[in-house]
Design a protein around this motif. Structure first.
Motif, PDB file in Angstrom:
ATOM      1  N   MET A 199      75.745  13.204  44.020  1.00 26.34           N
ATOM      2  CA  MET A 199      75.517  12.737  42.695  1.00 26.34           C
ATOM      3  C   MET A 199      74.286  11.969  42.697  1.00 26.34           C
ATOM      4  O   MET A 199      73.245  12.237  41.917  1.00 26.34           O
ATOM      5  N   PHE A 200      74.419  10.654  43.448  1.00 28.78           N
ATOM      6  CA  PHE A 200      73.273   9.787  43.176  1.00 28.78           C
ATOM      7  C   PHE A 200      72.123  10.353  43.994  1.00 28.78           C
ATOM      8  O   PHE A 200      71.109  10.008  43.318  1.00 28.78           O
ATOM      9  N   ALA A 201      72.139  11.162  44.777  1.00 33.63           N
ATOM     10  CA  ALA A 201      71.015  11.659  45.406  1.00 33.63           C
ATOM     11  C   ALA A 201      70.137  12.610  44.316  1.00 33.63           C
ATOM     12  O   ALA A 201      68.929  12.662  44.319  1.00 33.63           O
ATOM     13  N   ALA A 202      70.887  13.355  43.743  1.00 32.79           N
ATOM     14  CA  ALA A 202      70.542  14.257  42.491  1.00 32.79           C
ATOM     15  C   ALA A 202      69.900  13.253  41.549  1.00 32.79           C
ATOM     16  O   ALA A 202      68.737  13.678  40.964  1.00 32.79           O
ATOM     17  N   ALA A 203      70.564  12.355  41.225  1.00 32.48           N
ATOM     18  CA  ALA A 203      70.224  11.476  39.940  1.00 32.48           C
ATOM     19  C   ALA A 203      68.949  10.744  40.497  1.00 32.48           C
ATOM     20  O   ALA A 203      67.896  10.663  39.674  1.00 32.48           O
ATOM     21  N   ALA A 204      68.699  10.528  41.610  1.00 33.60           N
ATOM     22  CA  ALA A 204      67.568   9.701  42.132  1.00 33.60           C
ATOM     23  C   ALA A 204      66.285  10.312  42.222  1.00 33.60           C
ATOM     24  O   ALA A 204      65.107  10.258  42.547  1.00 33.60           O
ATOM     25  N   GLY A 205      66.306  11.882  42.145  1.00 33.37           N
ATOM     26  CA  GLY A 205      65.293  12.609  42.236  1.00 33.37           C
ATOM     27  C   GLY A 205      65.119  13.573  43.132  1.00 33.37           C
ATOM     28  O   GLY A 205      63.790  14.291  43.261  1.00 33.37           O
ATOM     29  N   LEU A 206      66.063  13.744  44.161  1.00 34.72           N
ATOM     30  CA  LEU A 206      65.790  14.678  45.133  1.00 34.72           C
ATOM     31  C   LEU A 206      65.764  16.114  44.596  1.00 34.72           C
ATOM     32  O   LEU A 206      64.976  16.994  45.180  1.00 34.72           O
ATOM     33  N   THR A 207      66.704  16.383  43.597  1.00 31.92           N
ATOM     34  CA  THR A 207      66.698  17.852  43.051  1.00 31.92           C
ATOM     35  C   THR A 207      65.152  18.191  42.529  1.00 31.92           C
ATOM     36  O   THR A 207      64.802  19.129  42.693  1.00 31.92           O
ATOM     37  N   ALA A 208      64.656  17.145  41.689  1.00 31.86           N
ATOM     38  CA  ALA A 208      63.492  17.553  41.266  1.00 31.86           C
ATOM     39  C   ALA A 208      62.301  17.699  42.080  1.00 31.86           C
ATOM     40  O   ALA A 208      61.440  18.539  41.976  1.00 31.86           O
ATOM     41  N   LEU A 209      62.535  16.981  43.127  1.00 31.61           N
ATOM     42  CA  LEU A 209      61.485  17.213  44.388  1.00 31.61           C
ATOM     43  C   LEU A 209      61.548  18.608  44.890  1.00 31.61           C
ATOM     44  O   LEU A 209      60.311  19.094  44.954  1.00 31.61           O
ATOM     45  N   LEU A 210      62.795  18.952  45.259  1.00 33.40           N
ATOM     46  CA  LEU A 210      62.861  20.178  45.941  1.00 33.40           C
ATOM     47  C   LEU A 210      62.420  21.345  44.727  1.00 33.40           C
ATOM     48  O   LEU A 210      61.880  22.160  45.445  1.00 33.40           O
ATOM     49  N   LEU A 211      62.841  21.166  43.843  1.00 29.35           N
ATOM     50  CA  LEU A 211      62.485  22.246  42.742  1.00 29.35           C
ATOM     51  C   LEU A 211      60.897  22.467  42.395  1.00 29.35           C
ATOM     52  O   LEU A 211      60.508  23.336  41.977  1.00 29.35           O
ATOM     53  N   ALA A 212      60.228  21.325  42.648  1.00 28.17           N
ATOM     54  CA  ALA A 212      58.869  21.334  42.544  1.00 28.17           C
ATOM     55  C   ALA A 212      58.109  21.796  43.247  1.00 28.17           C
ATOM     56  O   ALA A 212      56.720  22.017  43.678  1.00 28.17           O
ATOM     57  N   VAL A 213      58.587  21.926  44.649  1.00 27.56           N
ATOM     58  CA  VAL A 213      57.933  22.636  45.764  1.00 27.56           C
ATOM     59  C   VAL A 213      58.637  24.171  45.905  1.00 27.56           C
ATOM     60  O   VAL A 213      59.680  24.212  46.374  1.00 27.56           O
TER      61      VAL A 213
ATOM     62  N   GLY B 280      66.684  13.213  26.614  1.00 27.00           N
ATOM     63  CA  GLY B 280      66.997  11.577  26.692  1.00 27.00           C
ATOM     64  C   GLY B 280      66.822  11.206  28.189  1.00 27.00           C
ATOM     65  O   GLY B 280      66.082  12.083  29.025  1.00 27.00           O
ATOM     66  N   ALA B 281      67.320  10.048  28.788  1.00 30.04           N
ATOM     67  CA  ALA B 281      66.969   9.485  30.035  1.00 30.04           C
ATOM     68  C   ALA B 281      67.435  10.715  31.141  1.00 30.04           C
ATOM     69  O   ALA B 281      68.648  10.866  31.068  1.00 30.04           O
ATOM     70  N   VAL B 282      66.651  11.004  31.959  1.00 30.28           N
ATOM     71  CA  VAL B 282      67.375  11.982  33.216  1.00 30.28           C
ATOM     72  C   VAL B 282      68.252  11.328  33.812  1.00 30.28           C
ATOM     73  O   VAL B 282      69.297  12.061  34.182  1.00 30.28           O
ATOM     74  N   PHE B 283      68.075  10.147  34.327  1.00 29.06           N
ATOM     75  CA  PHE B 283      69.253   9.521  35.135  1.00 29.06           C
ATOM     76  C   PHE B 283      70.352   9.453  34.197  1.00 29.06           C
ATOM     77  O   PHE B 283      71.550   9.704  35.020  1.00 29.06           O
ATOM     78  N   ALA B 284      70.564   9.219  32.971  1.00 29.52           N
ATOM     79  CA  ALA B 284      71.817   9.268  32.469  1.00 29.52           C
ATOM     80  C   ALA B 284      72.362  10.410  32.376  1.00 29.52           C
ATOM     81  O   ALA B 284      73.743  10.726  32.357  1.00 29.52           O
ATOM     82  N   GLN B 285      71.580  11.618  31.884  1.00 24.58           N
ATOM     83  CA  GLN B 285      72.170  12.891  32.275  1.00 24.58           C
ATOM     84  C   GLN B 285      72.784  13.246  33.403  1.00 24.58           C
ATOM     85  O   GLN B 285      73.878  14.052  33.475  1.00 24.58           O
ATOM     86  N   SER B 286      71.906  12.933  34.438  1.00 22.33           N
ATOM     87  CA  SER B 286      72.304  13.290  35.750  1.00 22.33           C
ATOM     88  C   SER B 286      73.799  12.422  36.099  1.00 22.33           C
ATOM     89  O   SER B 286      74.764  13.272  36.702  1.00 22.33           O
ATOM     90  N   LEU B 287      73.938  11.292  35.849  1.00 19.16           N
ATOM     91  CA  LEU B 287      75.330  10.660  35.819  1.00 19.16           C
ATOM     92  C   LEU B 287      76.344  11.316  35.055  1.00 19.16           C
ATOM     93  O   LEU B 287      77.481  11.481  35.684  1.00 19.16           O
TER      94      LEU B 287
END
Length: 211
Positions: free
Chosen positions: A55-69, A144-151
């Motif tokens: 969960m915290f890996a996704a919230a920190a932006g790992l998901t966004a990075l992989l989907l951007a490539v 809203g805040a992406v981090f809050a949504q991810s949590l």
């Protein structure tokens, strides 16, 4: 913030994922049958700790990075599809065992039970695929805040998974015993599971990358 409709859709997706047999289910059933509910629950706490890392890996932006490539996304998609097909083959191959046909495991200490549950989930490709391909579809930067949504989404997934897995731990011996007395149903369960997994693999393989 995430709408109630989207939240319910996500909770439903999380429920489908946890109901799909995988390493977590096999380990928790086997551990609960071999060592009892208490040790199964300790193992489950380790599994939950693994969910927190995802969960915290996704919230920190790992998901966004992989989907951007594009290449990373495509690689992940095909690895996930191949893994689901492997699980389907494990269910359908001659001499295969159901997750409810427990594996014999030697007794372990509470610390080792927690650690094994943690590692089983941390290295679980099914959960990685969920957080890297399904999870991002419910995060909307305009809401809203992406981090809050991810949590919020992550805690929802953990709550759903914990509830289902807790029921598995508490009833593992009874379920396994019932299937042991009704081997025909055990075989049917394996075939249904195998074909569902194969269908999920084909759907994942056909999924198009989101812009």
């Amino acid at each position: 913030m995430i709408s109630a409709t989207e939240w319910l859709l996500f909770a439903g997706a999380a429920l489908l994922v946890v109901l799909t047999p995988g390493p977590n289910m096999i380990y928790l059933v086997s551990r609960s049958v071999c060592q009892g509910r208490r040790d199964g629950f300790i193992s489950l706490l380790g599994v939950v700790a693994g969910f927190l890392v995802h969960m915290f890996a996704a919230a920190a932006g790992l998901t966004a990075l992989l989907l951007a490539v594009p290449l990373a996304y495509e690689l992940l998609k095909w690895v996930g599809a191949a893994y689901l097909l492997w699980l389907a083959w494990q269910a359908l191959r001659p001499g295969a065992r159901s997750p409810f046909d427990p594996q014999p495991l030697p007794p372990d200490s509470p610390t080792r039970l927690f650690a094994m549950g943690f590692l089983t989930n941390l290295l679980n490709p099914k959960i990685a695929v969920f957080y890297l391909s399904i999870f991002p579809q419910f995060v909307d930067p305009n809401s809203g805040a992406v981090f809050a949504q991810s949590l919020l989404l992550g805690l929802t997934q953990i709550a759903v998974s914990f509830s289902v897995n807790l029921l598995i731990v508490l009833s593992a011996a009874g379920i396994s015993g019932w299937f042991g007395r009704n081997p025909a149903w055990l075989a049917l369960q394996r075939y249904v599971m195998g074909f569902v997994l194969a269908g999920l693999a084909l759907r994942l393989a056909a999924e198009q990358r989101r812009a």
